[in-house]
Scaffold this motif. Structure first.
Motif, PDB file in Angstrom:
ATOM      1  N   VAL A 288       0.826  -1.208   0.000  1.00 41.47           N
ATOM      2  CA  VAL A 288       0.000   0.000   0.000  1.00 41.47           C
ATOM      3  C   VAL A 288       0.859   1.256   0.000  1.00 41.47           C
TER       4      VAL A 288
ATOM      5  N   ASP B 108       3.522   1.859  -1.487  1.00 41.79           N
ATOM      6  CA  ASP B 108       4.162   2.154  -2.768  1.00 41.79           C
ATOM      7  C   ASP B 108       3.227   2.838  -3.745  1.00 41.79           C
ATOM      8  N   VAL B 109       1.960   2.977  -3.395  1.00 45.92           N
ATOM      9  CA  VAL B 109       1.010   3.666  -4.269  1.00 45.92           C
ATOM     10  C   VAL B 109       1.349   5.153  -4.281  1.00 45.92           C
TER      11      VAL B 109
ATOM     12  N   GLY C 240       0.107   6.384  -0.911  1.00 44.97           N
ATOM     13  CA  GLY C 240       0.949   5.530  -0.080  1.00 44.97           C
ATOM     14  C   GLY C 240       1.609   6.261   1.071  1.00 44.97           C
TER      15      GLY C 240
END
Length: 676
Positions: free
Chosen positions: A591, A593-594, A598
């Motif tokens: 999550v 890395d969004v 993120g």
């Protein structure tokens, strides 16, 4: 002649007290034409204005100039002679005419020295000035003392005029009439000559040159002081110089006049007498007082030199045992040179030829040793920067009446940054530093933290400069320690007793110097470079470990090196250039890395620390007492200025308004008077 008639017409009108009218332009004499003067009991002011009209000068008469004047020439004279006669008549009545910026002023003689604009700087007679004109001239002397000449020349100068001496550049400033200054210039030129004699070399037969030279100088100086006191003035002329040349055992003499040289020769002849006869092979006994060297060390050096010279192989002769056998026991016994530490002197037992050789060696070794002033600069520049960013949230899952309640969210960091610690700790746990944004919800009357966002950026910078300084003799080690003597526990023991508890506890402690330490040993070479043996240490106690169970931790930076530096140059010994970066982060995998979204599921912290540390060294060779005094006075005034700047601001409410200050350097340098 037309000119004569014109000059004769003017006083007639003045004698009848008629107002002075301008002369017709046709009656003004042309340059180069002779002039006939015929003024009888005319007012001085009118005569001066008429002279100004005849000569084309702007003349102003001081209101204090009053009286009449008779100025008559039997035959026509040139313009220079006419002007000289007019100035002479003014001078006889106590007045004179001075020029300033093209304006001619007739003033009383007493004020002429203040209004004269003519200044001559040449050492010869003033040029371009008439005999009755007031001129200021500067005479620069080469040999004679300006102060001495003031008393000689003062009676030769007009009472209303001045003569002053400037001891700084040995010059005279005289204000007087130009014709008298020409005479003064000839007198000064005749007196400002060198009276020093040629160099005389006096060969000694029995006495030692290095012993006799100071004695001769004392006797000559005493004689000069006595003569000067009788005359009523100190002798500031050429001083007698007596230098000892130890290699040839001669005296080099230069005096102010041949009579002083003859006095030196007569004193040398009386003192250059053979000493008492030696007793067998024991020789004579001599005492040499040292000025700079250490008697004990120098005595050991001389004994070693004498011993090595005595045992050196000699040319073979018919009987090879006598010469060497006679000298060896006396030389190897060490009895020829002994040191007296109480008076720092040497006791030498040797015949005169050998004593002369030893004195030459002693004079060279007993010279004033140079000193080295070592400036050490420790410069440290540090910069710290840190940044933190993090978002944490918690959400309770379930509803009222459920037996099980779940949690969903993120939890990063330690106490003060941890959302669960803050939610359950109440007021005992405070949020971390920086900007904190939180959201809390109420459950059963208690607010529970459900969201926390942190933003933090810190920076710090520091400059530290330490300048330990040392002054030490050439080839002598010096040490300076600036810091604290910190105790370190090295052991402890407690005798336990089950009945009464601890009995007789004790600790062993070792104390160490923590701070700045500088040890330096300089050695000056012949070409002016300085070799330095250096040990420098900078240590400190780490603040976070002062109360550590195992004792405090010390930070230490040490430099130990040998360097070669020119006199007055700066050399860098070494240093530390450190650049440190650290980074850490907590995140939820996947999550976090969004993009953008993120950031709600991560926490990051980064820091960077830069440290620049350099050690510089600057040696300065101090060869004489004058250089030492200049250096000391400079540092003294620096400290005195700092203490004066640190004085408290005066305040009537608190009457203590003065802090301690150092006295002026001039006061310290003055010798103290003996008590009556």
């Amino acid at each position: 002649m037309l000119v004569g008639a014109t000059a004769a017409w003017a006083p007639a009108a003045l004698a009848q007290n008629a107002p002075a009218a301008p002369l017709p332009s046709a009656s003004v004499p042309k340059p180069g034409d002779p002039i006939t003067l015929n003024f009888s009991n005319a007012e001085i002011e009118s005569v001066a204005r008429t002279i100004g009209l005849l000569y084309g000068m702007n003349v102003v008469v001081d209101p204090r100039v009053k009286g009449t004047m008779t100025l008559v020439t039997e035959k026509p004279v040139n313009r220079t002679a006419a002007m000289a006669q007019f100035l002479t008549s003014l001078r006889l009545q106590g007045f004179t005419m001075v020029e300033s910026a093209g304006l001619f002023k007739v003033v009383p003689e007493a004020d002429a020295k203040l209004q004269s604009g003519a200044v001559e700087t040449s050492e010869s007679a003033p040029k371009g000035a008439t005999g009755g004109q007031i001129v200021t001239q500067i005479f620069r002397l080469n040999f004679e003392s300006a102060t001495n000449l003031v008393a000689v020349l003062r009676p030769l100068i007009s009472p209303n005029n001045t003569i002053n001496a400037n001891p700084g550049n040995n010059s005279l400033v005289i204000t007087d009439y130009a014709d008298n200054l020409r005479r003064i210039a000839r007198i000064i030129a005749a007196m400002d000559v060198s009276n020093a004699t040629e160099v005389e070399v006096i060969e000694l037969k029995n006495a030692i040159a290095v012993d006799l030279a100071p004695l001769i100088l004392k006797l000559i100086d005493a004689s000069a002081t006595t003569t000067g006191a009788a005359a009523g003035a100190a002798d500031t002329g050429f001083k007698t110089t007596v230098i000892a040349e130890s290699r040839s055992n001669t005296l080099i003499v230069r005096a102010a006049n041949p009579a002083r040289v003859a006095l030196v020769k007569s004193l040398v002849a009386k003192l250059d007498q053979p000493s008492s006869k030696s007793n067998g092979d024991l020789g004579n006994l001599h005492v040499v007082y040292l000025k700079n060297a250490d008697a004990t060390k120098l005595a050991a050096t001389l004994r070693a030199a004498i011993s090595s010279a005595a045992v050196s192989p000699a040319p073979s002769s018919g009987s090879g045992s006598a010469p060497g056998a006679a000298g060896a026991p006396a030389a190897t016994s060490g009895g020829q040179v002994q040191a007296d530490t109480a008076t720092n002197s040497l006791i030498i037992t040797a015949p005169d030829p050998q004593y002369r050789q030893l004195r030459e060696v002693i004079e060279r070794l007993d010279a004033r040793r140079a000193q080295v002033y070592v400036e050490s600069l420790i410069a440290e520049v540090s910069a710290d920067r840190a940044a933190e960013f993090g978002v944490q949230w918690q959400r309770a899952l379930g509803s009222n009446g459920d037996s099980n309640i779940g949690l969903l969210g993120t939890n990063f960091g330690a106490a003060g940054k941890n959302i669960l610690s803050l939610a359950t700790g109440g007021g005992a746990v405070l949020p971390g530093s920086g900007l904190n944004i939180g959201v809390a919800n109420q459950a059963n009357g208690i607010y529970v933290l459900g969201f926390l966002a942190r933003f933090l950026e810190t920076s710090g910078a520091g400059n530290v400069l330490s300048t330990p300084n040392l002054l030490t003799l050439d080839n002598e080690e010096a040490k300076i320690v600036i810091g604290q003597n910190v105790p370190f526990v090295t052991g402890q023991f407690t005798n336990t007793n089950s009945g009464t508890g601890s009995v007789n506890p004790f600790q062993t402690i070792e104390r160490k110097d923590v701070g700045l330490t500088l040890k330096v040993k300089p050695q000056i070479s012949e070409n002016g470079t300085v070799k330095l043996t250096i040990f420098q240490e900078v240590s400190s106690v780490q603040a976070s470990t002062i109360n550590a169970p195992n004792g405090p931790t010390t930070n230490k930076r040490t430099i130990e090196s040998n360097v070669l530096v020119d006199d007055g140059s700066v050399v860098v010994l070494g240093g530390l250039l450190q650049d440190e970066f650290t980074g850490s982060g907590d995140k939820v995998p996947g999550v976090s890395d969004v993009p953008f979204f993120g950031n709600l599921f991560k926490s990051e912290a980064r820091s960077r620390k830069k440290t620049n540390l350099m050690v510089f060294l600057r040696p300065v060779v101090v060869r004489d007492s004058a250089a030492t005094e200049r250096l000391s006075i400079d540092r003294y005034e620096q400290m005195r200025t700092g203490m004066q700047d640190a004085q408290p601001v005066p305040d009537a409410k608190v009457p203590v308004n003065e802090g301690p200050t150092l006295p002026a350097a001039a006061t310290m340098a003055q010798p103290k008077k003996a008590a009556p």
